[in-house]
Scaffold this active site. Structure first.
Site, PDB file in Angstrom:
ATOM      1  CB  THR A  25      36.504  25.500  52.717  1.00 48.34           C
ATOM      2  OG1 THR A  25      35.567  25.392  51.423  1.00 48.34           O
ATOM      3  CG2 THR A  25      37.794  24.684  51.758  1.00 48.34           C
ATOM      4  N   GLY A  26      37.742  22.829  54.189  1.00 51.29           N
ATOM      5  CA  GLY A  26      38.485  22.526  55.645  1.00 51.29           C
ATOM      6  C   GLY A  26      38.032  20.751  56.127  1.00 51.29           C
ATOM      7  CB  THR A  28      35.204  19.477  59.908  1.00 54.40           C
ATOM      8  OG1 THR A  28      36.316  19.871  61.028  1.00 54.40           O
ATOM      9  CG2 THR A  28      34.179  19.017  60.634  1.00 54.40           C
ATOM     10  CG  ASP A  84      39.064  28.390  61.986  1.00 53.51           C
ATOM     11  OD1 ASP A  84      39.617  28.008  61.512  1.00 53.51           O
ATOM     12  OD2 ASP A  84      38.876  29.424  60.995  1.00 53.51           O
ATOM     13  N   GLY A  97      41.293  29.450  56.318  1.00 53.68           N
ATOM     14  CA  GLY A  97      40.968  29.037  54.993  1.00 53.68           C
ATOM     15  C   GLY A  97      40.874  29.827  53.638  1.00 53.68           C
ATOM     16  CD  GLU A 103      35.428  28.715  54.231  1.00 51.38           C
ATOM     17  OE1 GLU A 103      35.474  27.771  54.290  1.00 51.38           O
ATOM     18  OE2 GLU A 103      35.387  29.689  55.047  1.00 51.38           O
TER      19      GLU A 103
HETATM   20  C1  5RP Z   1      37.967  27.894  56.221  1.00 54.16           C
HETATM   21  C2  5RP Z   1      37.604  26.695  57.332  1.00 54.16           C
HETATM   22  C3  5RP Z   1      37.555  26.244  57.853  1.00 54.16           C
HETATM   23  O1  5RP Z   1      35.561  25.745  57.820  1.00 54.16           O
HETATM   24  C4  5RP Z   1      37.773  26.218  59.502  1.00 54.16           C
HETATM   25  O2  5RP Z   1      38.897  26.262  59.138  1.00 54.16           O
HETATM   26  C5  5RP Z   1      37.260  24.530  60.271  1.00 54.16           C
HETATM   27  O3  5RP Z   1      38.705  23.579  59.454  1.00 54.16           O
HETATM   28  P1  5RP Z   1      38.990  22.367  59.274  1.00 54.16           P
HETATM   29  O4  5RP Z   1      36.941  21.529  59.938  1.00 54.16           O
HETATM   30  O5  5RP Z   1      39.686  21.383  59.499  1.00 54.16           O
HETATM   31  O6  5RP Z   1      39.639  22.258  61.517  1.00 54.16           O
HETATM   32  O7  5RP Z   1      36.515  28.035  58.225  1.00 54.16           O
HETATM   33  O8  5RP Z   1      37.640  29.083  56.267  1.00 54.16           O
END
Ligand code: 5RP
Length: 225
Positions: A25-26, A28, A84, A97, A103
């Site tokens: 999720t996110g 990427t 992150d 998130g 996850e």
């Molecule tokens: C959500 C996450 C995401 O994978 C993390 O925040 C990275 O997000 P992004 O790809 O938008 O930078 O851990 O819980």
């Protein structure tokens, strides 16, 4: 292609026929879902997917990827998600998130866990940029906050973006974003947090990643555990 699309494309190219693929999720992870859907439609690549969140499930369904419910699974081939923070030993911080529980469940149940990042996610130690998210049972939040204070953590309930309510995760938990004044060993903290009553899950992913793919200067670097 931007960095996120490039690293997502790289990961999608490694998916093999018949695999059960966990969708993170996110932003990427979204790029990965798009890249995987493209292979499914253009090359006829047959996969099954399982999602870590409602948002990713909606995206996968909209793009026509075959989805199975997490309840039907005992394991999966590969879980693909962003992070992150990524420490040099591939310990991760996740959970900005709302879907930490699924996850980590999928990351742990998967034969492989591929993490997709750009160099901006690399840190020398976990907690360098972000507090550690600790998901708690709502009625336990004050007791957990005391437990965190006892190990040197200053915890604050995560609020919504415009600060008019508390964030509730997909699992129905509150989030204590926790900052530790002292430098800590992330593996030990992982174990300690796992043992605090009332903690549902937390954002340190220790010994779970099997590969980190990082887009840099137009190419993708692979770090394998
Ligand atoms: C959500 C996450 C995401 O994978 C993390 O925040 C990275 O997000 P992004 O790809 O938008 O930078 O851990 O819980």
């Amino acid at each position: 292609m931007n960095d996120k699309e490039m690293v997502a494309h790289h990961a999608a190219q490694k998916i093999k026929e018949g695999m059960i693929v966990g969708l993170g999720t996110g932003s990427t992870a979204n790029c990965f879902i798009e890249a995987l859907a493209k292979r499914h439609h253009q090359e006829g690549l047959q996969v099954k997917t399982v999602s870590s969140s409602v948002v990713s499930a909606i995206k996968a369904r909209e793009l026509g990827l075959p989805l199975i419910a997490i309840e039907q699974l005992t394991g999966l081939d590969v879980y693909v998600d962003g992070a992150d923070e990524v420490a040099p030993d591939m310990t991760l911080l996740k959970g900005r998130g709302f879907d930490l529980v699924r996850e980590k469940l999928l990351a742990g149940a998967s034969r492989e866990f591929w993490v997709l990042i750009d160099p901006g996610k690399r840190v020398s130690r976990i907690g360098e940029r972000y507090p550690i998210p600790v998901e708690v049972i709502p009625f336990a939040w004050q007791m957990v906050r005391e437990s965190l204070a006892a190990i040197g953590g200053k915890a604050e309930l995560r609020q919504t973006a415009n600060k008019d309510g508390l964030v509730v995760t997909a699992h129905g938990s509150l989030v204590l974003d926790t900052v530790f004044a002292e430098t800590f060993d992330s593996h030990k903290l992982d174990t300690v947090l796992n043992g605090i009553p009332g903690v549902v899950e937390h954002g340190i992913f220790s010994h779970l990643a099997s590969a980190v793919f990082c887009a840099k200067d137009g190419r993708v670097e692979e770090q394998i555990a």
